[in-house]
Design an enzyme around this catalytic site. Structure first.
Site, PDB file in Angstrom:
ATOM      1  N   ASP A  73       0.818  -1.208   0.000  1.00 36.90           N
ATOM      2  CA  ASP A  73       0.000   0.000   0.000  1.00 36.90           C
ATOM      3  C   ASP A  73       0.861   1.271   0.000  1.00 36.90           C
ATOM      4  OD1 ASP A  73      -2.040  -1.778   0.216  1.00 36.90           O
ATOM      5  OD2 ASP A  73      -2.835  -1.030   2.125  1.00 36.90           O
ATOM      6  N   HIS A 126       3.690  -2.278   3.191  1.00 36.52           N
ATOM      7  CA  HIS A 126       3.684  -0.889   2.716  1.00 36.52           C
ATOM      8  C   HIS A 126       5.020  -0.610   2.049  1.00 36.52           C
ATOM      9  CE1 HIS A 126       0.644  -0.939   5.902  1.00 36.52           C
ATOM     10  NE2 HIS A 126       0.058   0.061   5.256  1.00 36.52           N
TER      11      HIS A 126
END
Length: 720
Positions: free
Chosen positions: A87, A239
């Site tokens: 992400d 992430h």
């Protein structure tokens, strides 16, 4: 140039360009603030709860949800399969390292990208796709779609799709809501957002395992949190942006090594749940719009960055100017005090030259429609305490009012009135020079009055045969209103403080038309006053300096002048001054290459502080307003207060040097909101006029008769 000449109107079209520039600047700042989530900023909402059969169905289901039907449908990842998801990227530092690790292990993944980051890193976005990875939508600015209105959510999704079309030529059917986690955490707000996203044609992705790498708990903990149990399939959340992701990269490498040993396959999310690729080809129109969006965002980012540098440069230049000129003024004041002490003690060594006898002086008063103040001017010259021969020439330059009649009717001794057709102030001064009986000449405007000691103090420096001209100390007489007080502060700080420094550095830019003394031989050496510019005083001073004469400043030779009393009149005066100064700078540009330091010091200062710095000033205001609107206002207020404090200290010192009451400094902070903007807009207008090649007409200023009757003068001087 005649005051009646100049039929061509001042250029007005450039104001349209200025307005357009302001709109584009505002748009660039707004776009930059939006893509960095400071305009319309959103944060994670508080956890919400909710109970309904459909919400329960989502909570009990898998990490990929399709809500296009009447009931939510969930999909699970196949056994011994993991869908690695990343992400918040792409990030120019960490995403390439993640891609390198994936390629090393022959794995693919799904990247839920932030659209603004896609636009910032188009090559990286294309690399993600080229390596066989999948892209999902994570909104354009990482906005929390559970709190944004529907139009904002659709805008976030659409902009991301445009960015993907413009960079990689694709659209995506996958979305992950920022700040979401597993299906078990879905509440009412998230469920409502999922309905909207599904209505836009998206599959909503959650996660089975959260590596919590965002908290940087250590590589061991990241690997442990991301490892599936007993051969189960899983969607794993990592992430690749948003901070230091070195632990993510190291943990990913170790995790894939372990999963390889356990027989796992690491692939994209759609493959992991048995669906076709989320990518679809973008249309040509969407690709064109996407490229335009990417270009606009990158341009706005570069523009905002450049404005930040301009802001910093303007601040540094302002502080340097204040520090430098206060220091030079202090040195000038010490030098002046030492010379006065030497004269009083009768010392010859190092003392300034003195006249053996007061020289004969001619005072020239060019006058055009000065009936409001000409009487006060002449009377102040006649009542001087100067002991030498004195001649006063009033040159009426074709006035259409009673200027000449008033001057003649006074019948004062030593005063002659010369009339000529209107030819402009330089022409009137040249006429006075030609008629003058003496070789020491003083020039004074028709709206200005002298103190009794002014002529005596003004003439004294000319005892030095190397001195060709002397600048006096100009004071604002009508300083009772706010505009008058602003100009009073500017004259003391901006003009007279500068002249002390110029005197010390030997690069005087202007002997003001309101008060200046000249040696006839210096005027003759430069051919008198020129009609080439609208700033005849600056033009003449530069010419005298270039001819090798010294030009000095005498602070005790004070003249009281009538300043404009309205913003419109102030604009007209300063527009003429600024444009004329630009003309003089261009005319004398060759001085930069001449021997001596005058040209480099004088023209360098004027270019840097009277041209470049004012042109930077709008950036300061724009960035200040922008920062107040989109960021914490306290730093902006603190910086502004610091600059005002620095200016106030400089102003306090300048007022003390001029023996002026420091109580007038209370108007200085207010100068930042109207007066300062007027001054830099004058520079913008003047530069535009010069660039467009329009010859500016003479701008007259309406006189109010500040010094009539004579007691008004005494009152003004007594309240210094």
């Amino acid at each position: 140039m005649s005051r009646r000449q100049g039929k061509r109107r001042d250029p007005r079209g450039h104001w349209i360009l200025v307005a357009l520039a302001a709109v584009l600047t505002g748009g660039a700042l707004f776009l930059n603030g939006y893509v960095h989530n400071v305009v319309g900023e959103t944060h994670a909402a508080e956890a919400d709860t909710g109970d309904s059969p459909d919400i329960d169905r989502v909570r009990a289901g898998g990490p990929v949800v399709n809500m296009s039907g009447t009931r939510p449908q969930s999909l699970h990842v196949a056994r011994r399969t993991v869908a690695l998801t990343f992400d918040d990227g792409p990030d120019p530092k960490w995403t390439p390292q993640v891609l390198d690790v994936l390629r090393k292990h022959g794995a693919t993944a799904t990247f839920f990208v932030v659209g603004a980051h896609v636009a910032e890193n188009p090559d990286l976005t294309r690399r993600i796709v080229a390596q066989g990875n999948e892209i999902g939508d994570h909104t354009y600015t990482h906005a929390d779609v559970t709190t944004t209105p529907g139009w904002r959510t659709r805008l976030e999704l659409s902009l991301t799709q445009k960015a993907l079309a413009g960079t990689a030529g694709i659209h995506t059917r996958l979305v992950r809501m920022p700040y979401s986690s597993s299906p078990g955490a879905v509440g009412d707000h998230q469920f409502a957002a999922m309905r909207l996203l599904s209505g836009e044609g998206y599959l909503v992705a959650f996660t089975d395992l959260d590596s919590k790498d965002w908290s940087r708990p250590g590589v061991d903990r990241i690997v442990k949190a991301a490892t599936p149990k007993r051969g189960a399939g899983a969607v794993i959340m990592f992430h690749d942006a948003g901070g230091d992701r070195s632990q993510t990269v190291a943990g990913l490498d170790r995790l894939l090594t372990a999963l390889d040993k356990d027989g796992y396959t690491a692939t994209t999310l759609t493959r992991a749940v048995g669906l076709p690729s989320a990518h679809t080809a973008a249309s040509t129109s969407d690709q064109v719009l996407g490229k335009a969006l990417v270009a606009a965002q990158r341009a706005s980012s570069a523009f905002t960055g450049s404005l930040s540098w301009v802001l910093a440069a303007a601040g540094v230049l302002t502080l340097i100017r204040l520090a430098l000129f206060v220091g030079l003024a202090w040195a000038h004041a010490r030098k002046a005090r030492r010379m006065r002490r030497d004269r009083m003690a009768g010392r010859r060594r190092g003392a300034a030259p003195r006249w053996e006898a007061p020289p004969a002086v001619t005072v020239i008063v060019p006058a055009y429609n000065e009936e409001a103040g000409i009487e006060a001017t002449i009377r102040s010259l006649v009542t001087t305490d100067y002991p030498g021969p004195l001649e006063i020439l009033v040159v009426d330059d074709g006035s259409t009012d009673r200027t000449a009649e008033i001057a003649v009717s006074l019948g004062l001794p030593g005063v002659r009135v010369i009339r000529q057709p209107n030819g402009g102030k330089p022409s009137a001064l040249n006429t006075g020079i030609a008629w003058a009986a003496h070789d020491i000449l003083i020039m004074v405007d028709g709206d200005t009055v002298f103190e009794p000691s002014t002529i005596r103090n003004l003439v004294q420096p000319l005892a030095d045969p190397a001195v060709g001209a002397v600048s006096g100390n100009t004071k604002v007489g009508n300083r009772r209103g706010l505009i008058g007080r602003w100009q009073h502060i500017e004259y003391v700080i901006g003009f007279n403080l500068d002249r002390r420094a110029f005197d010390l550095l030997g690069c005087m830019a202007t002997v003001p038309g309101a008060i200046g003394a000249f040696r006839r031989s210096a005027l003759t050496s430069v051919g008198g006053l020129s009609l080439d510019t609208l700033a005849e005083d600056t033009d003449l001073t530069m010419a005298i300096c270039r001819a090798g004469w010294k030009v000095v400043y005498e602070e005790h030779a004070r003249a009281w002048t009538e300043a404009p009393s309205s913003l419109g009149q102030l604009w007209r005066q300063r527009y003429r001054w600024c444009y004329g100064t630009l003309q003089a700078m261009w005319k004398h540009r060759g001085a930069v290459l001449e021997r001596g330091s005058f040209g480099r010091r004088c023209l360098g200062y004027l270019t840097l502080f009277q041209l470049v710095l004012p042109l930077m000033a709008p950036v300061v205001d724009i960035m200040a307003v922008y920062s107040l609107a989109v960021a914490d206002p306290l730093p902006v207020v603190a910086v502004w207060a610091g600059f005002v404090a620095a200016q106030s200290l400089a102003g306090w010192y300048a007022l003390r040097l001029d023996n002026e009451p420091v109580s007038g400094l209370w108007v200085l902070p207010l100068q930042q909101f109207v007066y300062r903007q007027l001054m830099y807009l004058v520079v913008i207008q003047s530069v535009a006029t010069a660039v467009l090649g329009v010859r500016l007409r003479w701008h007259t200023v309406r006189r109010e008769g500040t010094f009539n009757p004579a007691p008004v003068l005494n009152d003004a001087m007594s309240k210094r």
